[in-house]
Design an enzyme around this catalytic site. Structure first.
Site, PDB file in Angstrom:
ATOM      1  CD  GLU A  79     -51.887  41.536 -28.953  1.00 52.48           C
ATOM      2  OE1 GLU A  79     -52.235  40.825 -27.993  1.00 52.48           O
ATOM      3  OE2 GLU A  79     -52.699  42.166 -29.660  1.00 52.48           O
ATOM      4  NE  ARG A 134     -64.237  41.169 -22.193  1.00 46.19           N
ATOM      5  CZ  ARG A 134     -63.003  41.003 -22.677  1.00 46.19           C
ATOM      6  NH1 ARG A 134     -61.969  41.499 -22.037  1.00 46.19           N
ATOM      7  NH2 ARG A 134     -62.820  40.358 -23.810  1.00 46.19           N
ATOM      8  CG  HIS A 137     -54.853  42.701 -23.202  1.00 47.25           C
ATOM      9  ND1 HIS A 137     -55.687  43.647 -22.638  1.00 47.25           N
ATOM     10  CD2 HIS A 137     -55.592  42.077 -24.145  1.00 47.25           C
ATOM     11  CE1 HIS A 137     -56.867  43.603 -23.225  1.00 47.25           C
ATOM     12  NE2 HIS A 137     -56.830  42.646 -24.144  1.00 47.25           N
TER      13      HIS A 137
END
Length: 427
Positions: free
Chosen positions: A413, A270, A209
């Site tokens: 992003e 996760r 990230h």
């Protein structure tokens, strides 16, 4: 830090950017321009045409279910969206469909005067400390790092290869999720295992990230009226994948994800931090193989394993309906965040702001409030009215007397990738 093949990070393979006096890798945008940004996943292709001068997306698209019997193609331009369904057997076909969408629905890529094609790549290892112009050598190096990101780098490479064939005259630039974290000091990035084993198998804290953390930390500093080199920040990127990063003066000095994106915060599917001996225990007592345990920890754990829901919106709805498992799951999720905030406050010494970003961080008021609850003696206090106000964009959600600002900063992003791509193309 552990070095692969005697080579440290850089804007080109083999260049070293770890000079202590150098700015954070890839932090300068350079001239304004228009960039086609491609994010290639194993079964999807996301794209945007980004104008860094206006910081706007001229068009966006998503091609899903690549390799499945029927794909879904969505293309948006000027607020108008077109959606079609058709087979998309591979990434080369997806690239052709993307180009057709531009030809049919605009904008015209020829008239857009593209300066570059920017590609998201998850794992750059120790080889890439910033964006790199893609040539055959760069492709080979990215391929050599597949074992460090087996779920991501192969898909990134498929997109790169298809795009290079489809846009052969364009400059293609790879922007790495791991690059921002190469500034971590060795004592934060090195695992306490046998040094020879670690070096031979490239075992190291790489993080992820980074593109988001870099963009958000710079925007947060700007919002506070500070330069990136002045601000100490804790950035919480909370989405289906989640990570925390301690940023000192524009540089990542610690991050929660490690060798892979499995370590750290609780995520959608996760586990995050877990005793490594759980793996041995499951192998011995449950007879589970490595692939089964990998599947368990990466795809059947986290919020999904705890509550039956991977999406935090579904977890919140279940809590409202009185589901005790969902309530506990969110408590575990926010408690883990709170622990990292405390740890990174200690690591930084002084914190100017804690910053929430990504889908959950930007939108889930309950998660934000619970993650920082009880930290008032550390100078961290969320204002309930500001936190729940229906406001978009970058904003303050801390109380007036909070010594540490608490911000919400939407990530971008694609804009970060476009800017870094231009920094390479225009030097």
């Amino acid at each position: 830090m552990v070095n692969e093949d005697g080579c440290a990070g850089g804007a080109t393979p083999g260049a070293d950017t770890r000079d202590d006096d150098a700015p954070a890798a890839g932090s300068a945008y350079g001239p304004s321009g228009v960039v086609l940004v491609i994010n290639s996943g194993s079964s999807s292709l996301k794209y945007q045409v980004v104008d860094t001068g206006t910081e706007q997306a001229l068009a966006t698209g998503l091609i899903e279910r690549i390799g499945q019997p029927m794909g879904i193609c969505t293309h948006s331009n000027g607020g108008r969206a077109q959606r079609t369904e058709q087979p998309v057997p591979d990434h080369e076909t997806a690239m052709a469909l993307m180009r057709s969408a531009f030809d049919e629905h605009g904008p015209d890529l020829g008239e857009a005067d593209l300066a570059a094609v920017g590609h998201r790549v998850v794992q750059g290892g120790a080889r890439f400390g910033g964006p790199v112009l893609i040539d055959d050598e760069a492709v080979d190096i990215i391929e050599s790092l597949v074992d460090l990101a087996p779920l991501h780098n192969p898909a990134n490479l498929q997109g790169i290869r298809a795009a290079r064939e489809y846009f052969p005259q364009m400059s293609h630039v790879a922007v790495f999720d791991t690059a921002f974290h190469l500034t971590m000091p060795d004592y934060a990035a090195t695992y306490a295992i046998d040094r020879k084993v670690a070096a031979e198998h490239r075992i190291h804290r790489y993080g992820a990230h980074g593109t988001s953390h870099q963009y958000v930390s710079r925007e947060a500093a700007r919002f506070l009226g500070m330069g990136p080199e002045e601000a100490n920040l804790i950035v919480l990127h909370l989405g289906n994948g989640a990570s925390a990063t301690a940023v000192r003066q524009g540089r990542s000095v610690d991050t929660s994800m490690g060798l892979t994106p499995l370590e750290g915060l609780v995520m959608g599917t996760r586990s995050g931090d877990i005793d490594p001996a759980v793996v041995f225990h499951l192998a011995r007592t449950a007879g589970m193989g490595i692939n089964e345990i990998d599947e368990l920890l990466n795809r059947r754990s986290g919020m999904l394993g705890l509550s039956g829901h991977a999406d935090m919106r579904d977890v919140d709805a279940a809590i409202t309906a009185g589901d005790a498992d969902a309530r506990l799951a969110r408590q575990i999720y926010t408690y883990r965040i709170r622990k990292y905030v405390g740890a990174y406050t200690a690591a930084l010494g002084h914190v100017h702001a804690i910053v929430f970003t990504a889908g959950i961080g930007e939108n889930d008021t309950a998660v934000r409030a619970e993650s920082l609850a009880g930290l008032e003696r550390m100078g961290i206090e969320v204002d309930p009215q500001r936190n729940t106000a229906p406001v978009r964009g970058t904003r303050v959600i801390s109380a007036d007397d909070s010594a540490v600002a608490v911000l919400v900063v939407p990530t971008n992003e694609e804009l970060e990738i476009a800017g870094q791509a231009l920094s390479v193309v225009h030097g």
